[in-house]
Motif scaffolding. Structure first.
Motif, PDB file in Angstrom:
ATOM      1  N   TRP A  25       0.818  -1.204   0.000  1.00  0.00           N
ATOM      2  CA  TRP A  25       0.000   0.000   0.000  1.00  0.00           C
ATOM      3  C   TRP A  25       0.854   1.257   0.000  1.00  0.00           C
ATOM      4  CZ3 TRP A  25      -4.836   0.154  -1.415  1.00  0.00           C
ATOM      5  CH2 TRP A  25      -5.567  -1.041  -1.375  1.00  0.00           C
ATOM      6  N   PHE A  28       0.923   2.051  -3.577  1.00  0.00           N
ATOM      7  CA  PHE A  28      -0.321   2.730  -3.943  1.00  0.00           C
ATOM      8  C   PHE A  28      -0.259   4.186  -3.510  1.00  0.00           C
ATOM      9  CE2 PHE A  28      -4.476   4.369  -2.777  1.00  0.00           C
ATOM     10  CZ  PHE A  28      -5.228   4.119  -3.914  1.00  0.00           C
ATOM     11  N   LEU A  32      -0.733   7.532  -5.698  1.00  0.00           N
ATOM     12  CA  LEU A  32      -1.744   8.539  -5.374  1.00  0.00           C
ATOM     13  C   LEU A  32      -1.107   9.929  -5.311  1.00  0.00           C
ATOM     14  CD1 LEU A  32      -4.491   9.533  -4.389  1.00  0.00           C
ATOM     15  CD2 LEU A  32      -3.898   8.722  -2.096  1.00  0.00           C
ATOM     16  N   TRP A  60      -2.877   7.940   3.608  1.00  0.00           N
ATOM     17  CA  TRP A  60      -2.993   7.063   2.442  1.00  0.00           C
ATOM     18  C   TRP A  60      -1.731   7.148   1.591  1.00  0.00           C
ATOM     19  CZ3 TRP A  60      -8.496   9.126   0.890  1.00  0.00           C
ATOM     20  CH2 TRP A  60      -9.442   8.598   1.768  1.00  0.00           C
ATOM     21  N   ARG A  66      -5.088   2.216   4.601  1.00  0.00           N
ATOM     22  CA  ARG A  66      -5.603   1.748   3.316  1.00  0.00           C
ATOM     23  C   ARG A  66      -6.954   2.379   3.059  1.00  0.00           C
ATOM     24  NH1 ARG A  66      -7.117  -4.468   2.593  1.00  0.00           N
ATOM     25  NH2 ARG A  66      -9.128  -3.727   3.385  1.00  0.00           N
ATOM     26  N   ILE A  72     -11.218   4.856  -2.954  1.00  0.00           N
ATOM     27  CA  ILE A  72     -10.354   4.590  -4.117  1.00  0.00           C
ATOM     28  C   ILE A  72     -11.045   5.015  -5.403  1.00  0.00           C
ATOM     29  CG2 ILE A  72      -9.270   2.754  -5.475  1.00  0.00           C
ATOM     30  CD1 ILE A  72      -8.908   1.268  -2.737  1.00  0.00           C
ATOM     31  N   ASP A  76      -9.774   8.028  -7.836  1.00  0.00           N
ATOM     32  CA  ASP A  76      -9.467   7.732  -9.235  1.00  0.00           C
ATOM     33  C   ASP A  76     -10.218   8.682 -10.165  1.00  0.00           C
ATOM     34  OD1 ASP A  76      -8.315   5.083 -10.918  1.00  0.00           O
ATOM     35  OD2 ASP A  76      -9.921   6.169 -11.915  1.00  0.00           O
ATOM     36  N   LEU A  85      -5.626   3.850 -10.562  1.00  0.00           N
ATOM     37  CA  LEU A  85      -5.575   3.694  -9.105  1.00  0.00           C
ATOM     38  C   LEU A  85      -6.419   2.497  -8.660  1.00  0.00           C
ATOM     39  CD1 LEU A  85      -5.724   7.392  -7.848  1.00  0.00           C
ATOM     40  CD2 LEU A  85      -3.781   5.832  -7.726  1.00  0.00           C
ATOM     41  N   VAL A  86      -7.550   2.292  -9.302  1.00  0.00           N
ATOM     42  CA  VAL A  86      -8.382   1.129  -8.986  1.00  0.00           C
ATOM     43  C   VAL A  86      -7.612  -0.154  -9.277  1.00  0.00           C
ATOM     44  CG1 VAL A  86     -10.468  -0.139  -9.618  1.00  0.00           C
ATOM     45  CG2 VAL A  86     -10.555   2.340  -9.362  1.00  0.00           C
ATOM     46  N   ALA A  89      -4.923  -0.715  -6.743  1.00  0.00           N
ATOM     47  CA  ALA A  89      -5.479  -1.124  -5.454  1.00  0.00           C
ATOM     48  C   ALA A  89      -5.868  -2.595  -5.465  1.00  0.00           C
ATOM     49  CB  ALA A  89      -6.695  -0.255  -5.116  1.00  0.00           C
ATOM     50  N   VAL A 133     -10.901  -5.722  -2.412  1.00  0.00           N
ATOM     51  CA  VAL A 133     -11.233  -4.304  -2.488  1.00  0.00           C
ATOM     52  C   VAL A 133     -12.739  -4.099  -2.490  1.00  0.00           C
ATOM     53  CG1 VAL A 133     -10.985  -2.222  -3.859  1.00  0.00           C
ATOM     54  CG2 VAL A 133      -9.083  -3.808  -3.668  1.00  0.00           C
TER      55      VAL A 133
END
Length: 456
Positions: A25, A28, A32, A60, A66, A72, A76, A85-86, A89, A133
């Motif tokens: 993460w 991620f 982001l 995040w 998370r 998310i 996105d 981003l999806v 994730a 998710v």
């Protein structure tokens, strides 16, 4: 103060600690931050847009917390990541659920290893990836275990790796995903589709009796078409093109020409909203769908004619568009009362679009008024129809019509401002008189409709 309280309240339920989850993460979080900085937004600036506390967004980005699936999808959409981003994730969630699964279902894994271990493990990994998710890491291992157990309990078709019940279940799942696509955000629908397609994938690559192979390909083609559409809605054209290619190959393997016509028509209906598409090419796709459908009345023929009518209208060939629409309506009238796979209110959308573009205010308004009687407030078509109505007003009062369009888009949840909604909003810009192009409200709408579009 009230907005800050709202953001803090949301932070309480969306700040899941990653102390017991994968360090991935952090990757991620870096992605982001990169997307945020590319949009030249500060943490506070992004927080104001998505109504979450900026300190939570900072966690995040640092990989300390998370985000929830809702967060998310909103991130996105707001950052115009086009589903990237999806997708990331989903990958990060895989490590979390693998760890949880190992600690709770070792016996199931041992049993599964006696089957096709490589294919089964990849299927389960992908399925848990999406489920983690979509429904949360703690539930994902249970979901995967129950799915494995249900499939193992069903008797296999002779010479095949699947049961008839499994195939029927995947067909039913396609119907469910298609219905949910009208009301759920694209990323939510995509997560469910990913789980089901990953479940089918290993069986598609194995040798199966010919009837089983055809039936498997039929269910998988329907999923692939929906996956392509959701990637398109998220703004990721590269993934959409890949999955439309998969849809075509699976349709051919199914041997069902009407299925191929249906899914090809759906492809054309999506692609005609893409600014980067040559509409003449899209028209050829719609016409190919019509040829595949043949002359006998069927839902796929309606869908093909609908896509052709929409594309002709976008090309400003309004007489031909109206002719195609009327033929689609004639075919529809010859079908059973509830044709499978066809939204019974499709005609109101087509009439609204075509007559709005053709500047036939009377017929367009009639279609829009009729649509209000059938579309629920959460239906995807509701916002689009409202934007068509705003386009009618824009021709006579550019500032009022554009403000109306802005209100419609801004009241939608960020995750629902997908590519097709933005395409409908762009109609307002297309019909705005040239003298109104410099209005601040017009420029604001232009910026809003451009956000999130990706040609990759």
């Amino acid at each position: 103060m009230a907005q800050r309280a709202q953001r803090i309240a949301r932070a309480d339920v969306t700040g899941q600690s990653t102390s017991k989850t994968s360090a991935g993460w952090q990757e991620f979080g870096r992605a982001l931050r990169t997307w945020r900085e590319q949009r030249e937004l500060s943490l506070r600036g992004l927080a104001e847009r998505i109504r979450w506390d900026y300190s939570l967004i900072a966690r995040w980005e640092q990989g300390k917390n998370r985000p929830s699936f809702e967060a998310i999808t909103i991130l996105d959409a707001e950052l115009g990541a086009g589903g990237e981003l999806v997708k990331q994730a989903l990958r990060m969630a895989m490590a979390d659920t693998d760890r949880l699964r190992r600690s709770t279902v070792e016996a199931v894994e041992a049993k599964a290893s006696t089957r096709d271990e490589g294919g089964d493990m990849e299927r389960r990994r992908l399925m848990r990836d999406a489920a983690a998710v979509a429904v949360g890491g703690a539930v994902a291992p249970v979901l995967a275990t129950l799915t494995d157990a249900w499939q193992a309990s069903e008797p296999r078709i002779s010479g095949a790796s699947v049961s008839q019940e499994m195939i029927d279940d995947w067909e039913d799942a396609a119907d469910t995903h298609a219905r949910r696509a009208y009301v759920d955000s694209p990323a939510v629908v995509l997560a469910g589709l990913a789980a089901d397609f990953a479940d089918m994938a290993p069986h598609l690559s194995q040798d199966q009796p010919e009837p089983v192979q055809r039936d498997l390909a039929h269910a998988a083609a329907r999923h692939a078409s929906l996956i392509a559409g959701k990637w398109f809605d998220l703004g990721n054209r590269r993934e959409a093109r890949r999955w439309w290619g998969k849809t075509r190959s699976l349709s051919e393997r199914s041997g069902d020409t009407l299925l191929a016509a249906w899914l090809t028509g759906r492809e054309a209906a999506y692609r005609r909203t893409d600014l980067n598409e040559d509409l003449s090419d899209v028209l050829l796709v719609a016409q190919r769908a019509r040829r595949l459908a043949g002359d006998r009345p069927s839902a796929p023929l309606v869908i093909a004619l609908s896509a052709e009518a929409q594309t002709l209208a976008m090309l400003r060939r309004y007489v031909e568009a109206t002719t195609a629409l009327r033929r689609a309506e004639d075919v529809f009238d010859q079908l059973p009362s509830s044709p499978v796979g066809l939204d019974p209110h499709w005609m109101y959308f087509d009439r609204s679009l075509i007559y709005t573009l053709a500047d036939d205010a009377r017929r367009a308004t009639e279609a829009q008024d009729a649509a209000k009687e059938f579309y629920s407030s959460g239906h995807h078509g509701t916002a689009t129809i409202a934007l068509h109505n705003a386009a009618l007003h824009t021709r006579t009062d550019p500032e009022q019509g554009t403000r109306q369009a802005l209100r419609i888009v801004e009241t939608l949840p960020i995750a629902r401002r997908d590519a097709r909604v933005r395409a409908a909003a762009r109609i307002i810009l297309e019909v705005t008189p040239e003298k109104a192009h410099a209005l601040p409200v017009t420029q604001e709408l232009r910026a809003l409709t451009a956000a999130g579009d990706r040609s990759a």
